[in-house]
Design a protein around this motif. Structure first.
Motif, PDB file in Angstrom:
ATOM      1  N   GLU A   1      22.641  28.291  50.843  1.00 16.13           N
ATOM      2  CA  GLU A   1      21.857  27.075  50.666  1.00 16.13           C
ATOM      3  C   GLU A   1      21.351  26.946  49.238  1.00 16.13           C
ATOM      4  OE1 GLU A   1      18.908  27.434  53.662  1.00 16.13           O
ATOM      5  OE2 GLU A   1      20.274  26.812  55.249  1.00 16.13           O
ATOM      6  N   VAL A   2      21.800  27.856  48.420  1.00 16.94           N
ATOM      7  CA  VAL A   2      21.357  27.817  47.029  1.00 16.94           C
ATOM      8  C   VAL A   2      22.322  26.930  46.258  1.00 16.94           C
ATOM      9  CG1 VAL A   2      20.619  29.219  45.102  1.00 16.94           C
ATOM     10  CG2 VAL A   2      20.630  30.178  47.389  1.00 16.94           C
ATOM     11  N   THR A   3      22.146  25.678  46.465  1.00 16.96           N
ATOM     12  CA  THR A   3      23.098  24.737  45.902  1.00 16.96           C
ATOM     13  C   THR A   3      22.360  23.692  45.098  1.00 16.96           C
ATOM     14  OG1 THR A   3      22.942  23.369  47.867  1.00 16.96           O
ATOM     15  CG2 THR A   3      24.668  25.040  47.832  1.00 16.96           C
ATOM     16  N   GLU A   4      23.129  22.978  44.327  1.00 18.95           N
ATOM     17  CA  GLU A   4      22.495  22.005  43.461  1.00 18.95           C
ATOM     18  C   GLU A   4      23.428  20.829  43.259  1.00 18.95           C
ATOM     19  OE1 GLU A   4      21.147  23.731  39.850  1.00 18.95           O
ATOM     20  OE2 GLU A   4      21.050  21.790  38.840  1.00 18.95           O
ATOM     21  N   ILE A   5      22.848  19.666  43.276  1.00 20.37           N
ATOM     22  CA  ILE A   5      23.651  18.482  42.991  1.00 20.37           C
ATOM     23  C   ILE A   5      23.827  18.370  41.487  1.00 20.37           C
ATOM     24  CG2 ILE A   5      23.765  15.973  43.143  1.00 20.37           C
ATOM     25  CD1 ILE A   5      22.108  16.212  45.713  1.00 20.37           C
ATOM     26  N   VAL A   6      25.041  18.290  41.073  1.00 22.72           N
ATOM     27  CA  VAL A   6      25.322  18.284  39.643  1.00 22.72           C
ATOM     28  C   VAL A   6      25.169  16.876  39.110  1.00 22.72           C
ATOM     29  CG1 VAL A   6      27.076  18.720  37.902  1.00 22.72           C
ATOM     30  CG2 VAL A   6      26.940  20.168  39.938  1.00 22.72           C
ATOM     31  N   SER A   7      24.470  16.788  38.028  1.00 19.82           N
ATOM     32  CA  SER A   7      24.384  15.508  37.347  1.00 19.82           C
ATOM     33  C   SER A   7      24.784  15.755  35.900  1.00 19.82           C
ATOM     34  CB  SER A   7      22.956  14.962  37.422  1.00 19.82           C
ATOM     35  OG  SER A   7      22.100  15.772  36.665  1.00 19.82           O
TER      36      SER A   7
ATOM     37  N   LEU B   1      29.571  16.054  47.623  1.00 15.94           N
ATOM     38  CA  LEU B   1      28.478  16.014  48.586  1.00 15.94           C
ATOM     39  C   LEU B   1      28.905  15.333  49.883  1.00 15.94           C
ATOM     40  CD1 LEU B   1      25.448  16.450  49.135  1.00 15.94           C
ATOM     41  CD2 LEU B   1      25.024  14.200  48.139  1.00 15.94           C
ATOM     42  N   ASP B   2      29.656  14.241  49.747  1.00 16.78           N
ATOM     43  CA  ASP B   2      29.993  13.511  50.964  1.00 16.78           C
ATOM     44  C   ASP B   2      30.995  14.260  51.831  1.00 16.78           C
ATOM     45  OD1 ASP B   2      31.974  13.345  49.182  1.00 16.78           O
ATOM     46  OD2 ASP B   2      31.905  11.154  48.910  1.00 16.78           O
ATOM     47  N   GLU B   3      31.617  15.269  51.279  1.00 14.66           N
ATOM     48  CA  GLU B   3      32.570  16.030  52.096  1.00 14.66           C
ATOM     49  C   GLU B   3      31.886  17.121  52.907  1.00 14.66           C
ATOM     50  OE1 GLU B   3      35.473  17.645  49.516  1.00 14.66           O
ATOM     51  OE2 GLU B   3      36.519  15.720  49.226  1.00 14.66           O
TER      52      GLU B   3
ATOM     53  N   GLY C   1      31.379  10.831  37.926  1.00 10.02           N
ATOM     54  CA  GLY C   1      31.887   9.748  38.737  1.00 10.02           C
ATOM     55  C   GLY C   1      30.904   9.336  39.815  1.00 10.02           C
ATOM     56  N   PRO C   2      31.334   8.441  40.684  1.00  7.87           N
ATOM     57  CA  PRO C   2      30.438   7.935  41.737  1.00  7.87           C
ATOM     58  C   PRO C   2      30.124   8.996  42.804  1.00  7.87           C
ATOM     59  CG  PRO C   2      32.644   7.062  41.993  1.00  7.87           C
ATOM     60  CD  PRO C   2      32.643   7.813  40.702  1.00  7.87           C
ATOM     61  N   ARG C   3      31.033   9.941  42.954  1.00  9.17           N
ATOM     62  CA  ARG C   3      30.780  10.937  44.015  1.00  9.17           C
ATOM     63  C   ARG C   3      29.914  12.063  43.457  1.00  9.17           C
ATOM     64  NH1 ARG C   3      36.331  12.761  46.403  1.00  9.17           N
ATOM     65  NH2 ARG C   3      35.162  13.077  48.330  1.00  9.17           N
ATOM     66  N   GLU C   4      28.959  12.433  44.225  1.00  8.50           N
ATOM     67  CA  GLU C   4      28.067  13.494  43.776  1.00  8.50           C
ATOM     68  C   GLU C   4      28.700  14.848  44.047  1.00  8.50           C
ATOM     69  OE1 GLU C   4      23.514  12.534  43.764  1.00  8.50           O
ATOM     70  OE2 GLU C   4      24.315  12.154  45.774  1.00  8.50           O
ATOM     71  N   VAL C   5      28.592  15.706  43.043  1.00 16.07           N
ATOM     72  CA  VAL C   5      29.174  17.042  43.144  1.00 16.07           C
ATOM     73  C   VAL C   5      28.055  18.046  43.418  1.00 16.07           C
ATOM     74  CG1 VAL C   5      30.349  18.878  41.879  1.00 16.07           C
ATOM     75  CG2 VAL C   5      31.067  16.478  41.619  1.00 16.07           C
ATOM     76  N   VAL C   6      28.357  18.927  44.337  1.00 14.08           N
ATOM     77  CA  VAL C   6      27.384  19.973  44.636  1.00 14.08           C
ATOM     78  C   VAL C   6      27.941  21.304  44.159  1.00 14.08           C
ATOM     79  CG1 VAL C   6      25.979  21.050  46.420  1.00 14.08           C
ATOM     80  CG2 VAL C   6      26.684  18.665  46.656  1.00 14.08           C
TER      81      VAL C   6
END
Lengths: 173, 520
Positions: free
Chosen positions: B44-50, B31-33, B15-20
């Motif tokens: 901090e070991v995180t990743e933006i899911v695509s 991400l926006d939350e 979707g439009p919202r990026e998931v981390v």
């Protein structure tokens, strides 16, 4: 070379008939004068001597308490001797700046270096020089730089270490 | 596929919202939350899911082969950091963080005597076979690339005294593992592999480890880049230019050892290899520091004498100090300039090797000893002798073939010393006094360091020496004594000419600080 054998035999006779203090020499194999077993006593004023009282019982109590560690050496005389220097290796481990602390026990001593060797040097003088080296390490010409460093910077610690290894390896067993 | 089912458990990343996604606690959020930092564990070991790269469990990654999916959870570092490795400290030495967040792994890999057997330490928690398989593929590829270069393990060597300690990680690379691979099966051997991995847990980095692996897989064009710096040098078809220090080493040792025993491809990344090379050098130059031989003419010219009371004293008995045989009045001996006497044979045997008196080390051909002694490291060079003229020299050269090699050693050292002096003086028009026994011939050992044990006699730049040698050929030797005098006058303080080039480099490495120290 027959002449080398002759000289070696002569030197051997000299050393065995009138052995210097703290040096014992024998042939590894009676038929071969080129390989010598040498037992060197650690000089009493050096950390290469050990106090034997704690190790042995009463038999030594009234004799001297301090006795040199027994360091075994192998001396090999090349067939070109005396035109080539003898080769000496410590068979007993020695904690010493000029003797490699491994099972080779290579020794760095001026008289045996190729550029310093001369045919008039005798085996006896080599052996006494070796003894002398135990008393007076030459840290600036070291084979074991770490030990040399310790010898220079912390003599007390060096002595303690050397004593420790003498006890461990050189008590004549 | 299980996408639908998975989206039930996971936030929708398409979707439009990026998931981390947090790799540490497997938490996920928008991400926006919460931003990039994990709200659960503050990791901090995180990743933006695509959709292309979804690290979350159960998600399919279309771009990567199914086998690689498990690698999302495969953490090569974590695998072993869990194990209490007694040499954990070593890991610090081998994994370093480069600029831009990249990670360098350097490890020593040893393959064992079974060419096909791949030694792989199990990674705890790794899926059955999957990571190992990938690793195996990769290592097979490496093995093939490097296989021909591997040197068989040396018999009689312990193999334990690596320059680098045990591999800090679990990966062990066998060699020659790919069926039908080009590389011959290599039994034994070891190599050092330096890998460069993309940063693994960095937001700017390639998203997951699958990317890395697949990149490695199509890296058939690039693995050389990975292994170039630490791979064993000199393999077949691997002669392209290499940069950096190992390349220098390779070229150097290749040059040094090739003519002797053709050991191209010698890897010197372990202590034992270095030791061996040093021993080789030392064996080839057993007495390179010893004084050079006296000329037979000079030996023959020594005065012979019958012993009398002056030499033997009132007892009329003495001994030759070389052979220690008794001598008596009337025996013929040779007398050296220093008044020491010996049997002719005894003196000749020694002087033929070293121009020094067997007792006092004085040279027989001059006032000074012919070469350095420990107490006389900077040899004086007043060696001019009227009777050692050029024709004699030439005669010697032609008539003494059997001793040529020994002379060559001595003469070469003399030439080096002279060249050092000359270079130090920086007066190119001034010839050094050519040593009488200078042999102009050339051999491969010319460029080698004189000796390991005594760095002070090592030569300076070879180019200087060669240049001088060649000039010497065309120079008449008639002015020799004058030159010698001149050089003796200005020789002081000229020995510390630091050289350049690979030989000097090698010398500096071997001799440590002593060299400079001694020569200054």
């Amino acid at each position: 070379m027959a002449s080398s054998q002759k000289r070696i035999t002569k030197e051997l006779a000299e050393v065995t008939s009138d052995p210097p203090v703290g040096i014992k020499v024998s042939l590894v194999d009676e038929s071969n004068v080129h390989n010598w077993n040498v037992i060197l006593d650690g000089p009493p004023d050096s950390p290469y001597a050990v106090c034997l009282l704690s190790h042995t019982s009463s038999s030594l109590a009234n004799s001297k308490l301090i006795q040199g560690g027994k360091f075994k050496l192998l001396l090999v005389l090349p067939t070109e001797y005396p035109f080539k220097p003898p080769v000496i290796n410590f068979k007993t481990r020695v904690y010493h700046p000029n003797i490699t602390f491994d099972d080779k026990g290579s020794m760095c001593i001026g008289i045996l270096k190729a550029e310093a060797w001369k045919p008039s040097s005798k085996i006896l003088s080599v052996l006494t020089a070796t003894q002398q080296l135990l008393s007076e390490p030459v840290p600036d010409d070291a084979l074991e730089s770490a030990i040399a460093e310790k010898f220079k910077s912390d003599r007390k610690d060096f002595n303690a270490e050397a004593k420790k290894y003498t006890k461990q390896y050189a008590t004549g067993k | 596929m299980d996408n639908n089912q998975a989206s039930g458990r996971h936030l929708d990343a398409s979707g439009p919202r990026e998931v981390v996604y947090c790799h540490q606690c497997e938490n996920e959020w928008y991400l926006d939350e919460n931003g990039l930092e994990c709200p659960g564990c503050e990791g901090e070991v995180t990743e933006i899911v695509s959709p292309e790269s979804d690290p979350r469990p159960g998600q399919t990654v279309p771009a990567s082969p199914p086998d690689l999916r498990d690698l999302h959870h495969h953490n090569p570092w974590a695998a072993d950091s869990d194990v209490s490795d007694p040499e954990e400290a070593d890991i610090e030495e081998h994994i370093s963080h480069g600029p831009g967040g990249s990670v360098f792994i350097s490890q020593t890999i040893r393959s064992h005597g079974r060419p096909r057997a791949t030694q792989s330490r199990r990674h705890p928690g790794a899926g059955p076979g999957n990571p190992n398989e990938v690793v195996r593929d990769f290592q097979s590829m490496l093995g093939n690339l490097m296989g021909p270069n591997l040197r068989p393990g040396q018999p009689g060597r312990s193999g334990q005294d690596d320059l680098f300690p045990r591999p800090p990680m679990g990966l062990r690379f066998g060699s020659g593992g790919v069926p039908g691979g080009a590389g011959p099966g290599v039994i034994g051997g070891r190599f050092t592999y330096t890998g460069r991995l993309p940063p693994r847990n960095d937001a700017q980095a390639p998203p997951d480890i699958a990317t890395y692996v697949s990149r490695s897989h199509h890296a058939s064009q690039s693995p050389r880049n990975y292994i170039r710096w630490h791979g064993p040098p000199g393999g077949a078809g691997d002669h392209e230019a290499r940069g950096g220090m190992p390349a220098g080493l390779q070229a150097l040792f290749g040059t040094l050892l090739n003519p002797a025993n053709a050991r191209a491809g010698d890897a010197v990344y372990s202590q034992e290899a270095l030791d061996q090379i040093i021993s080789t050098l030392m064996e080839q130059h057993p007495s390179s520091n010893a004084p050079g031989p006296a000329s037979p003419d000079a030996i023959a010219a020594l005065p012979k004498k019958k012993l009398d009371e002056t030499q033997l004293g009132p007892e009329g008995k003495g001994e030759c100090s070389v052979c220690m045989d008794d001598v008596h009045i009337g025996d013929e001996v040779v007398m050296l300039p220093c008044n020491h006497w010996f049997h002719e044979i005894c003196a000749g045997a020694w002087l033929g090797e070293h121009n020094t008196c067997p007792i006092c080390r004085k040279g027989i051909e001059g006032n000074a000893p012919a070469a350095s002694s420990p107490s006389n490291s900077r040899r004086s060079s007043q060696t001019g002798q009227p009777w050692s003229s050029r024709p004699e020299r030439l005669h010697r050269r032609s008539s003494l073939g059997s001793r040529l090699s020994r002379e060559n050693t001595g003469g070469r050292n003399e030439a080096r010393l002279d060249s050092i002096r000359n270079a130090g003086r920086l007066t190119p028009t001034e010839e050094s006094g050519p040593r009488r026994w200078q042999i102009v011939g050339d051999d491969f050992t010319r460029g080698m360091p004189g000796s390991y044990s005594s760095p002070r006699r090592r030569d300076s730049e070879m180019s200087v020496e060669n240049q001088r040698d060649s000039r010497r050929v065309h120079t008449s030797g008639s002015d020799r004594s004058r030159d010698s005098r001149r050089s003796s006058g200005s020789a002081s303080g000229s020995g510390n000419n630091g050289g350049t080039g690979p030989i000097s480099w090698l010398r500096d490495r071997f001799s440590g600080g002593n060299d400079r120290h001694n020569r200054d």
